[in-house]
Enzyme design. Sequence first.
Site, PDB file in Angstrom:
ATOM      1  CB  SER A 209      -0.966  -0.004   1.191  1.00 39.93           C
ATOM      2  OG  SER A 209      -0.262  -0.210   2.399  1.00 39.93           O
ATOM      3  CG  HIS A 266      -1.170   4.223   3.786  1.00 36.32           C
ATOM      4  ND1 HIS A 266      -2.420   3.945   4.313  1.00 36.32           N
ATOM      5  CD2 HIS A 266      -0.640   3.019   3.420  1.00 36.32           C
ATOM      6  CE1 HIS A 266      -2.631   2.642   4.269  1.00 36.32           C
ATOM      7  NE2 HIS A 266      -1.572   2.068   3.740  1.00 36.32           N
TER       8      HIS A 266
END
Length: 288
Positions: A209, A266
């Site tokens: 991610s 992230h």
Amino acid sequence: MTPVAALRLPVQQDLSGFITLLQRLGVPHRVSEERGEQVLWVPGEQLAIQVRELYALHPEGDPLGELEAPPPPRPSVPGVLDRLRDAPLTALVLLVTLLVAGVTLLGDNFVAIRWLSFQDFHIQGDYIYFAPFAESLGGGQWWRLFSPMLIHFGLLHLAMNALWYWELGRRIEARQGGLVLLGLTLLFSLVSNLVQFLWSGPSLFGGLSGVLFGLLGHCWIFQKLAPNAAYQLPRGVVGMMLVWLVVCLSGLITALGFGSIANGAHVGGLLIGCTTGLVGGALARQRG
């Protein structure tokens, strides 16, 4: 499909009649001027060969309208193997990710995971103890800087990340090449892992991610500076991902019992991706 230069002619050569013929025949093309030449571009080498043959027979076009347009070809849908051949590096990264998912049993095989985690660890009872990260690096375990991106915890975690990497990775591979995609993937993994470590301290984290937010930021900013078809994301995608990032940062996902979110990865991935997109887009814009 990659544009191919079908013809290179002096700028004083009148191509208007031949261009009119191509338009009537429905041949996709564009003309540019480069270094004192006019270049006729078409999508694909096979079509370029046909255009050259047509120009050899009708350099002035077809003013009498004697040539008829061929029937439109039946659209062909690329198969799975065709798509894999078009994006080999993207497919390779996903293949390695799937193999690691199998070896680590999607997060259940801690013996395998400890060799790929950012820090080495051992489990004693209900507690997990992490070795100092400097100790791992001092032992030459440099792969730990990148390998957490290959670890996934659960089938949904793997499926969502794999689908997004396929969607974004092959766009970058088509526009900038496999080596650039590989370099960006490793860079985004490195930065997102380091930021996550600084964000949360010793912890067990993994997944693509952070890399995905990097790829998203790269395409987003690159497209702003040097618009191109490959990086033209569907409307709402960037907004949706940014909203998801804010929701994760709020702690709501963790509070609902869906597990811990690597927010540092992230944020770090998005920032470094926007940076590479800014540099790459600016260079592409400068080159015209």
